[in-house]
Design a protein around this motif. Structure first.
Motif, short mmCIF file in Angstrom:
data_model
loop_
_atom_site.label_atom_id
_atom_site.label_comp_id
_atom_site.label_asym_id
_atom_site.label_seq_id
_atom_site.Cartn_x
_atom_site.Cartn_y
_atom_site.Cartn_z
N MET A 1 10.58 5.37 9.83
CA MET A 1 10.80 3.90 8.94
C MET A 1 11.78 4.70 7.59
SD MET A 1 7.95 1.77 7.17
CE MET A 1 7.21 1.15 8.50
N ALA A 2 11.24 5.06 6.58
CA ALA A 2 12.15 5.44 5.44
C ALA A 2 12.12 6.68 5.35
CB ALA A 2 11.70 4.88 4.10
N ARG A 3 13.30 7.33 5.53
CA ARG A 3 13.66 8.66 5.52
C ARG A 3 13.27 9.41 4.02
NH1 ARG A 3 18.91 8.25 8.89
NH2 ARG A 3 17.70 7.80 11.06
N GLY A 4 12.57 10.33 3.88
CA GLY A 4 12.31 11.31 2.89
C GLY A 4 11.23 10.43 1.94
N MET A 5 10.40 9.43 2.41
CA MET A 5 9.41 8.60 1.75
C MET A 5 8.20 8.94 2.36
SD MET A 5 10.49 5.36 -0.01
CE MET A 5 11.31 5.72 -1.42
N PRO A 6 7.07 9.06 1.58
CA PRO A 6 5.74 9.34 2.18
C PRO A 6 5.57 8.27 3.35
CG PRO A 6 5.70 9.46 -0.03
CD PRO A 6 7.05 9.05 0.30
N LEU A 7 5.03 8.51 4.18
CA LEU A 7 4.57 7.72 5.62
C LEU A 7 3.22 7.83 5.63
CD1 LEU A 7 5.54 5.55 7.70
CD2 LEU A 7 5.59 7.59 9.24
N ARG A 8 2.36 6.81 5.54
CA ARG A 8 0.98 6.73 5.83
C ARG A 8 0.77 5.85 7.31
NH1 ARG A 8 -1.13 4.12 0.83
NH2 ARG A 8 0.94 3.44 0.62
N ARG B 1 8.81 -1.22 -10.78
CA ARG B 1 9.20 -1.79 -9.71
C ARG B 1 8.38 -1.09 -8.32
NH1 ARG B 1 14.15 -4.49 -9.98
NH2 ARG B 1 15.23 -4.43 -12.01
N MET B 2 8.06 -2.25 -7.66
CA MET B 2 7.22 -1.56 -6.27
C MET B 2 7.68 -2.35 -5.11
SD MET B 2 3.60 -2.42 -8.54
CE MET B 2 4.05 -4.15 -8.82
N SER B 3 7.53 -1.56 -4.09
CA SER B 3 8.09 -1.90 -2.73
C SER B 3 7.24 -1.40 -1.90
CB SER B 3 9.46 -1.39 -2.65
OG SER B 3 10.01 -1.79 -1.33
N ARG C 1 -2.56 -0.29 14.84
CA ARG C 1 -2.21 0.81 13.92
C ARG C 1 -0.74 0.41 13.33
NH1 ARG C 1 -4.32 5.80 14.78
NH2 ARG C 1 -5.47 6.12 16.49
N TYR C 2 -0.51 0.74 12.11
CA TYR C 2 0.32 0.48 11.14
C TYR C 2 1.18 1.41 10.32
CZ TYR C 2 -1.05 -4.46 11.90
OH TYR C 2 -1.31 -5.57 12.51
N SER C 3 2.35 1.60 10.53
CA SER C 3 3.03 2.73 9.40
C SER C 3 3.58 2.05 8.01
CB SER C 3 4.42 3.32 10.05
OG SER C 3 4.17 3.87 11.20
N VAL C 4 3.01 2.84 7.17
CA VAL C 4 3.13 1.86 5.68
C VAL C 4 4.02 2.97 4.86
CG1 VAL C 4 1.84 1.08 3.69
CG2 VAL C 4 0.98 0.67 5.94
N VAL C 5 4.94 2.28 4.12
CA VAL C 5 5.67 3.15 3.27
C VAL C 5 5.54 2.63 1.92
CG1 VAL C 5 7.85 4.29 2.43
CG2 VAL C 5 7.22 4.43 4.75
N SER C 6 5.28 3.03 0.75
CA SER C 6 5.21 2.28 -0.52
C SER C 6 5.56 3.25 -1.84
CB SER C 6 3.80 1.84 -0.81
OG SER C 6 2.81 2.91 -0.82
N TYR C 7 6.41 2.64 -2.69
CA TYR C 7 6.49 3.57 -3.95
C TYR C 7 7.03 2.59 -5.06
CZ TYR C 7 11.32 1.86 -2.69
OH TYR C 7 12.63 1.14 -2.35
N ALA C 8 6.65 3.16 -6.12
CA ALA C 8 6.81 2.46 -7.44
C ALA C 8 7.61 3.63 -8.48
CB ALA C 8 5.48 2.12 -8.01
N MET D 1 6.43 -5.58 -12.03
CA MET D 1 5.31 -5.91 -13.07
C MET D 1 5.87 -5.62 -14.31
SD MET D 1 1.48 -4.58 -13.22
CE MET D 1 1.75 -3.17 -12.10
N ASN D 2 5.61 -6.52 -15.24
CA ASN D 2 5.65 -6.29 -16.81
C ASN D 2 4.95 -5.44 -17.28
OD1 ASN D 2 8.15 -8.15 -17.05
ND2 ASN D 2 6.72 -9.77 -16.73
N PRO D 3 5.15 -4.95 -18.69
CA PRO D 3 4.38 -3.75 -19.24
C PRO D 3 2.92 -4.66 -19.46
CG PRO D 3 6.59 -4.16 -20.46
CD PRO D 3 6.45 -5.01 -19.34
N ASP D 4 3.02 -6.00 -19.74
CA ASP D 4 1.52 -6.68 -19.98
C ASP D 4 0.85 -6.84 -18.57
OD1 ASP D 4 3.04 -8.78 -18.87
OD2 ASP D 4 2.70 -10.01 -20.41
N GLY D 5 1.33 -6.46 -17.27
CA GLY D 5 0.47 -6.52 -15.93
C GLY D 5 0.83 -7.88 -15.47
#
Length: 63
Positions: free
Chosen positions: A1-8, A33-35, A17-24, A55-59
């Motif tokens: 899916m995304a090279r170099g990113m942690p895959l769950r 910034r979250m994806s 079953r699903y493959s999930v990549v997330s980062y912030a 997400m802004n600093p105030d949530g």
């Protein structure tokens, strides 16, 4: 899916079953910034579902 990113690998309640990549990361202005990308290993592996949010600093989220 995304090279170099942690895959769950996750399994939903029905056993699918699903493959999930997330980062912030901090964008430098105090916002985070979250994806997330998800695919089920079928054709969606070529074009996974991708969702991004800021997400802004105030949530609160930018619209």
């Amino acid at each position: 899916m995304a090279r170099g990113m942690p895959l769950r690998q996750v399994v939903d309640q029905d056993g699918q079953r699903y493959s999930v990549v997330s980062y912030a990361f901090d964008d430098g202005d105090g916002r985070v910034r979250m994806s997330v990308a998800v695919d089920d290993g079928g054709w969606s592996a070529f074009v996974p579902l991708v969702r991004g949010e800021i997400m802004n600093p105030d949530g609160t989220f930018l619209a």
